[in-house]
Design a protein around this motif. Structure first.
Motif, PDB file in Angstrom:
ATOM      1  N   GLY A 102       0.799  -1.228   0.000  1.00  0.00           N
ATOM      2  CA  GLY A 102       0.000   0.000   0.000  1.00  0.00           C
ATOM      3  C   GLY A 102       0.826   1.271   0.000  1.00  0.00           C
ATOM      4  O   GLY A 102       0.285   2.359  -0.233  1.00  0.00           O
ATOM      5  N   PHE A 103       2.133   1.140   0.214  1.00  0.00           N
ATOM      6  CA  PHE A 103       2.983   2.327   0.355  1.00  0.00           C
ATOM      7  C   PHE A 103       2.888   3.312  -0.820  1.00  0.00           C
ATOM      8  O   PHE A 103       2.700   4.516  -0.601  1.00  0.00           O
ATOM      9  CB  PHE A 103       4.429   1.903   0.616  1.00  0.00           C
ATOM     10  CG  PHE A 103       5.324   3.037   0.970  1.00  0.00           C
ATOM     11  CD1 PHE A 103       5.259   3.636   2.227  1.00  0.00           C
ATOM     12  CD2 PHE A 103       6.219   3.563   0.039  1.00  0.00           C
ATOM     13  CE1 PHE A 103       6.076   4.713   2.552  1.00  0.00           C
ATOM     14  CE2 PHE A 103       7.043   4.635   0.361  1.00  0.00           C
ATOM     15  CZ  PHE A 103       6.964   5.208   1.617  1.00  0.00           C
ATOM     16  N   PRO A 104       2.997   2.830  -2.070  1.00  0.00           N
ATOM     17  CA  PRO A 104       2.908   3.778  -3.191  1.00  0.00           C
ATOM     18  C   PRO A 104       1.553   4.487  -3.240  1.00  0.00           C
ATOM     19  O   PRO A 104       1.472   5.630  -3.706  1.00  0.00           O
ATOM     20  CB  PRO A 104       3.075   2.890  -4.432  1.00  0.00           C
ATOM     21  CG  PRO A 104       3.695   1.630  -3.939  1.00  0.00           C
ATOM     22  CD  PRO A 104       3.235   1.445  -2.525  1.00  0.00           C
ATOM     23  N   LEU A 105       0.495   3.837  -2.740  1.00  0.00           N
ATOM     24  CA  LEU A 105      -0.832   4.470  -2.740  1.00  0.00           C
ATOM     25  C   LEU A 105      -0.895   5.559  -1.683  1.00  0.00           C
ATOM     26  O   LEU A 105      -1.470   6.628  -1.882  1.00  0.00           O
ATOM     27  CB  LEU A 105      -1.915   3.411  -2.486  1.00  0.00           C
ATOM     28  CG  LEU A 105      -1.963   2.265  -3.505  1.00  0.00           C
ATOM     29  CD1 LEU A 105      -3.006   1.226  -3.091  1.00  0.00           C
ATOM     30  CD2 LEU A 105      -2.272   2.804  -4.905  1.00  0.00           C
ATOM     31  N   LYS A 106      -0.268   5.264  -0.539  1.00  0.00           N
ATOM     32  CA  LYS A 106      -0.211   6.244   0.547  1.00  0.00           C
ATOM     33  C   LYS A 106       0.532   7.498   0.081  1.00  0.00           C
ATOM     34  O   LYS A 106       0.090   8.626   0.289  1.00  0.00           O
ATOM     35  CB  LYS A 106       0.519   5.601   1.736  1.00  0.00           C
ATOM     36  CG  LYS A 106       0.177   6.222   3.071  1.00  0.00           C
ATOM     37  CD  LYS A 106       0.690   5.342   4.198  1.00  0.00           C
ATOM     38  CE  LYS A 106       0.356   5.959   5.532  1.00  0.00           C
ATOM     39  NZ  LYS A 106       0.843   5.123   6.652  1.00  0.00           N
ATOM     40  N   LEU A 107       1.680   7.255  -0.596  1.00  0.00           N
ATOM     41  CA  LEU A 107       2.464   8.374  -1.142  1.00  0.00           C
ATOM     42  C   LEU A 107       1.614   9.247  -2.054  1.00  0.00           C
ATOM     43  O   LEU A 107       1.803  10.461  -2.122  1.00  0.00           O
ATOM     44  CB  LEU A 107       3.625   7.841  -1.991  1.00  0.00           C
ATOM     45  CG  LEU A 107       4.925   7.458  -1.314  1.00  0.00           C
ATOM     46  CD1 LEU A 107       5.955   7.099  -2.389  1.00  0.00           C
ATOM     47  CD2 LEU A 107       5.441   8.618  -0.464  1.00  0.00           C
ATOM     48  N   ARG A 108       0.699   8.623  -2.776  1.00  0.00           N
ATOM     49  CA  ARG A 108      -0.131   9.360  -3.721  1.00  0.00           C
ATOM     50  C   ARG A 108      -1.416   9.891  -3.079  1.00  0.00           C
ATOM     51  O   ARG A 108      -2.309  10.359  -3.778  1.00  0.00           O
ATOM     52  CB  ARG A 108      -0.447   8.456  -4.923  1.00  0.00           C
ATOM     53  CG  ARG A 108       0.766   8.259  -5.830  1.00  0.00           C
ATOM     54  CD  ARG A 108       0.585   7.095  -6.788  1.00  0.00           C
ATOM     55  NE  ARG A 108       1.703   7.014  -7.734  1.00  0.00           N
ATOM     56  CZ  ARG A 108       2.912   6.530  -7.462  1.00  0.00           C
ATOM     57  NH1 ARG A 108       3.184   6.078  -6.246  1.00  0.00           N
ATOM     58  NH2 ARG A 108       3.861   6.498  -8.367  1.00  0.00           N
ATOM     59  N   GLY A 109      -1.490   9.742  -1.752  1.00  0.00           N
ATOM     60  CA  GLY A 109      -2.597  10.351  -1.022  1.00  0.00           C
ATOM     61  C   GLY A 109      -3.933   9.647  -1.205  1.00  0.00           C
ATOM     62  O   GLY A 109      -4.995  10.263  -1.076  1.00  0.00           O
ATOM     63  N   ILE A 110      -3.896   8.366  -1.519  1.00  0.00           N
ATOM     64  CA  ILE A 110      -5.150   7.634  -1.723  1.00  0.00           C
ATOM     65  C   ILE A 110      -5.739   7.220  -0.371  1.00  0.00           C
ATOM     66  O   ILE A 110      -5.016   6.730   0.502  1.00  0.00           O
ATOM     67  CB  ILE A 110      -4.912   6.442  -2.663  1.00  0.00           C
ATOM     68  CG1 ILE A 110      -4.618   7.015  -4.055  1.00  0.00           C
ATOM     69  CG2 ILE A 110      -6.096   5.493  -2.685  1.00  0.00           C
ATOM     70  CD1 ILE A 110      -4.179   6.046  -5.067  1.00  0.00           C
ATOM     71  N   ALA A 111      -7.027   7.419  -0.201  1.00  0.00           N
ATOM     72  CA  ALA A 111      -7.686   7.214   1.095  1.00  0.00           C
ATOM     73  C   ALA A 111      -7.669   5.750   1.513  1.00  0.00           C
ATOM     74  O   ALA A 111      -7.589   4.853   0.676  1.00  0.00           O
ATOM     75  CB  ALA A 111      -9.129   7.716   1.028  1.00  0.00           C
ATOM     76  N   PHE A 112      -7.766   5.546   2.833  1.00  0.00           N
ATOM     77  CA  PHE A 112      -7.590   4.224   3.438  1.00  0.00           C
ATOM     78  C   PHE A 112      -8.463   3.141   2.807  1.00  0.00           C
ATOM     79  O   PHE A 112      -7.979   2.060   2.463  1.00  0.00           O
ATOM     80  CB  PHE A 112      -7.850   4.303   4.948  1.00  0.00           C
ATOM     81  CG  PHE A 112      -7.713   2.980   5.626  1.00  0.00           C
ATOM     82  CD1 PHE A 112      -6.454   2.465   5.936  1.00  0.00           C
ATOM     83  CD2 PHE A 112      -8.845   2.226   5.946  1.00  0.00           C
ATOM     84  CE1 PHE A 112      -6.329   1.226   6.546  1.00  0.00           C
ATOM     85  CE2 PHE A 112      -8.719   0.980   6.556  1.00  0.00           C
ATOM     86  CZ  PHE A 112      -7.455   0.476   6.852  1.00  0.00           C
ATOM     87  N   ALA A 113      -9.750   3.432   2.631  1.00  0.00           N
ATOM     88  CA  ALA A 113     -10.672   2.394   2.148  1.00  0.00           C
ATOM     89  C   ALA A 113     -10.282   1.914   0.745  1.00  0.00           C
ATOM     90  O   ALA A 113     -10.244   0.719   0.471  1.00  0.00           O
ATOM     91  CB  ALA A 113     -12.100   2.922   2.145  1.00  0.00           C
ATOM     92  N   GLU A 114      -9.958   2.859  -0.128  1.00  0.00           N
ATOM     93  CA  GLU A 114      -9.589   2.463  -1.481  1.00  0.00           C
ATOM     94  C   GLU A 114      -8.231   1.754  -1.475  1.00  0.00           C
ATOM     95  O   GLU A 114      -8.008   0.795  -2.215  1.00  0.00           O
ATOM     96  CB  GLU A 114      -9.545   3.665  -2.423  1.00  0.00           C
ATOM     97  CG  GLU A 114      -9.312   3.177  -3.839  1.00  0.00           C
ATOM     98  CD  GLU A 114      -9.235   4.243  -4.905  1.00  0.00           C
ATOM     99  OE1 GLU A 114      -9.564   5.412  -4.607  1.00  0.00           O
ATOM    100  OE2 GLU A 114      -8.842   3.891  -6.033  1.00  0.00           O
ATOM    101  N   ARG A 115      -7.360   2.255  -0.623  1.00  0.00           N
ATOM    102  CA  ARG A 115      -6.043   1.639  -0.494  1.00  0.00           C
ATOM    103  C   ARG A 115      -6.200   0.166  -0.141  1.00  0.00           C
ATOM    104  O   ARG A 115      -5.575  -0.703  -0.731  1.00  0.00           O
ATOM    105  CB  ARG A 115      -5.280   2.363   0.625  1.00  0.00           C
ATOM    106  CG  ARG A 115      -3.865   2.701   0.241  1.00  0.00           C
ATOM    107  CD  ARG A 115      -3.340   3.834   1.073  1.00  0.00           C
ATOM    108  NE  ARG A 115      -3.264   3.576   2.486  1.00  0.00           N
ATOM    109  CZ  ARG A 115      -3.377   4.512   3.420  1.00  0.00           C
ATOM    110  NH1 ARG A 115      -3.574   5.776   3.073  1.00  0.00           N
ATOM    111  NH2 ARG A 115      -3.280   4.205   4.691  1.00  0.00           N
ATOM    112  N   LYS A 116      -7.047  -0.076   0.837  1.00  0.00           N
ATOM    113  CA  LYS A 116      -7.254  -1.434   1.338  1.00  0.00           C
ATOM    114  C   LYS A 116      -7.767  -2.344   0.215  1.00  0.00           C
ATOM    115  O   LYS A 116      -7.265  -3.450   0.003  1.00  0.00           O
ATOM    116  CB  LYS A 116      -8.264  -1.395   2.490  1.00  0.00           C
ATOM    117  CG  LYS A 116      -8.428  -2.683   3.239  1.00  0.00           C
ATOM    118  CD  LYS A 116      -9.067  -2.409   4.610  1.00  0.00           C
ATOM    119  CE  LYS A 116      -9.168  -3.664   5.465  1.00  0.00           C
ATOM    120  NZ  LYS A 116     -10.116  -4.648   4.966  1.00  0.00           N
ATOM    121  N   ALA A 117      -8.737  -1.822  -0.545  1.00  0.00           N
ATOM    122  CA  ALA A 117      -9.321  -2.621  -1.635  1.00  0.00           C
ATOM    123  C   ALA A 117      -8.281  -2.918  -2.703  1.00  0.00           C
ATOM    124  O   ALA A 117      -8.188  -4.036  -3.219  1.00  0.00           O
ATOM    125  CB  ALA A 117     -10.511  -1.872  -2.233  1.00  0.00           C
TER     126      ALA A 117
END
Ligand code: ADP
Ligand code: MG
Length: 363
Positions: A102-117
């Motif tokens: 999930g790290f690259p998604l976090k870097l791009r500011g993607i919200a938790f729920a979408e990140r998880k999916a």
């Protein structure tokens, strides 16, 4: 997953020098949207240099790199939207599998729920569903490389770059992962540039292979064409097994080796010196006094060694002209070669469709 984000890469006259050494010398390469292209070459040939230039981690001395219509040479790596996988997994050891992916998604500011999916979806793609909470140190080498791969594509990059990602794995796992990676590539549809020095791996995985030697492309083609129609000595020698026989042109313009007539004329009259490339598995052992007919080019010689290797066997046949051919065959009950013994005289034939003629390079 959709592949609407896949992009072609166009590399034009790319040159990179380290001191006096040309790591890349005017490389031109068109990588198609969505294709799996492998850079194949020996150690030190410039594969990593080219991959890092595409990623933006090194700056070429001249030339350009286009992603679609956009020139990228001056664009920093994090703005190129490229996923990368290295030989060393480069995972974060203190994070769980899911946190790594999930790290690259976090870097791009993607919200938790979408990140998880999206992490779950990526883990499913690499067959690690349910292992998200594991620590990295609780994974095998193959699993770690799957995590690294999931992290490389989870943010849906337009381009995926991989530098010898399987070389730390043992042979069996490596071969299994080759097929898996190929499958994942087909699912993702992302333009992929893959680096390896292993010719069999390149043949197994690629839509096309770019063979590189001393910073220059030696041939860019499909696996079949690279193997069946190598265009020069380097490619013929580096890919697969081969014997190269230097041919002589007789007064009638025919290309011959000893008493064997290989071709009635040179493929290209502007070049005088030709070699015949012979793949061991394309030779057939024929009855001792078989006549050549029109179908085969025939060679006669003596078996010097017959070696059983399980799935296949091979014999070394010393020709009257001095060269030694390797003849490879199956080991089943009806295999023509299974009764060969050292000392035996044999004729071997090469079917004319399998002739590979290449210009001989002066030493
Ligand atoms: P490959 O990945 O095919 O093994 P590389 O691209 O790493 O090859 O290297 C190509 C050539 O450039 C080699 O001769 C290597 O020694 C040289 N080289 C690579 N990186 C550097 C560097 N940072 N400084 C000096 N020479 C380098
Ligand atoms: Mg390298």
């Amino acid at each position: 997953m959709d592949n609407t984000t896949a992009l072609p890469i166009s590399i034009r006259s790319l040159t990179k020098k380290y001191g006096d050494l040309f790591a890349l010398k005017t490389v031109d390469l068109e990588i198609r949207s969505g294709e799996f292209l492998t850079l194949l070459g020996p150690s030190g040939s410039g594969k990593t240099t080219l991959l890092m230039a595409i990623a933006g981690f090194n700056r070429p001395d001249s030339g350009s790199i286009f992603f679609g219509d956009a020139e990228m040479v001056l664009t920093p790596p994090h703005k190129r939207d490229v996923g990368m996988v290295f030989q060393s997994y480069a995972l974060f050891p203190h994070m769980s599998v899911a946190e790594n992916v999930g790290f690259p998604l976090k870097l791009r500011g993607i919200a938790f729920a979408e990140r998880k999916a999206r992490v779950e979806e990526a883990l499913e793609t690499v067959q690690l569903s349910g292992l998200g909470e594991r620590g990295i140190d609780q994974l095998s080498g193959g699993q770690r490389q799957r995590v690294a791969l999931a992290r490389a594509f989870v943010f849906r990059p337009r381009i995926l770059l991989m530098d010898e990602p399987l070389s730390a794995l043992d042979k069996k796992l490596r071969e299994q992962m080759q097929i898996e990676l190929k499958h994942i590539h087909r699912q993702l549809g992302v333009t992929t540039v893959y680096v390896t020095h292993d010719q069999r791996e390149a043949l197994t995985m690629s839509d096309r292979i770019a063979v590189i030697n001393h910073g220059e492309l030696a041939q860019v083609d499909t696996p079949e064409a690279i193997y069946n129609k190598p265009s020069n000595e380097f490619v013929a020698d580096f890919i697969g097994e081969s014997t190269m026989l230097p041919l002589t042109q007789d007064s009638a313009g025919r290309l011959t080796f000893g008493e064997s007539v290989v071709a009635s004329e040179a493929p290209d009259p502007s070049h005088n010196d030709w070699s015949l490339v012979i793949r061991p598995e394309r030779l057939r052992v024929l009855a001792k006094d078989a006549s050549a007919g029109d179908q085969h080019v025939m060679f006669s010689g003596t078996v010097t060694e017959a070696v059983f290797q399980g799935d296949t066997a091979f014999a070394l046949v010393k020709l009257r002209g001095g060269a030694t051919l390797t003849v490879r065959f199956g080991t089943g009950a009806v295999s023509e070669g299974s009764r060969l013994e050292a000392g035996q005289s044999v004729s071997v034939g090469l079917i004319r469709e399998d002739l590979i003629l290449i210009p001989r390079e002066s030493a």
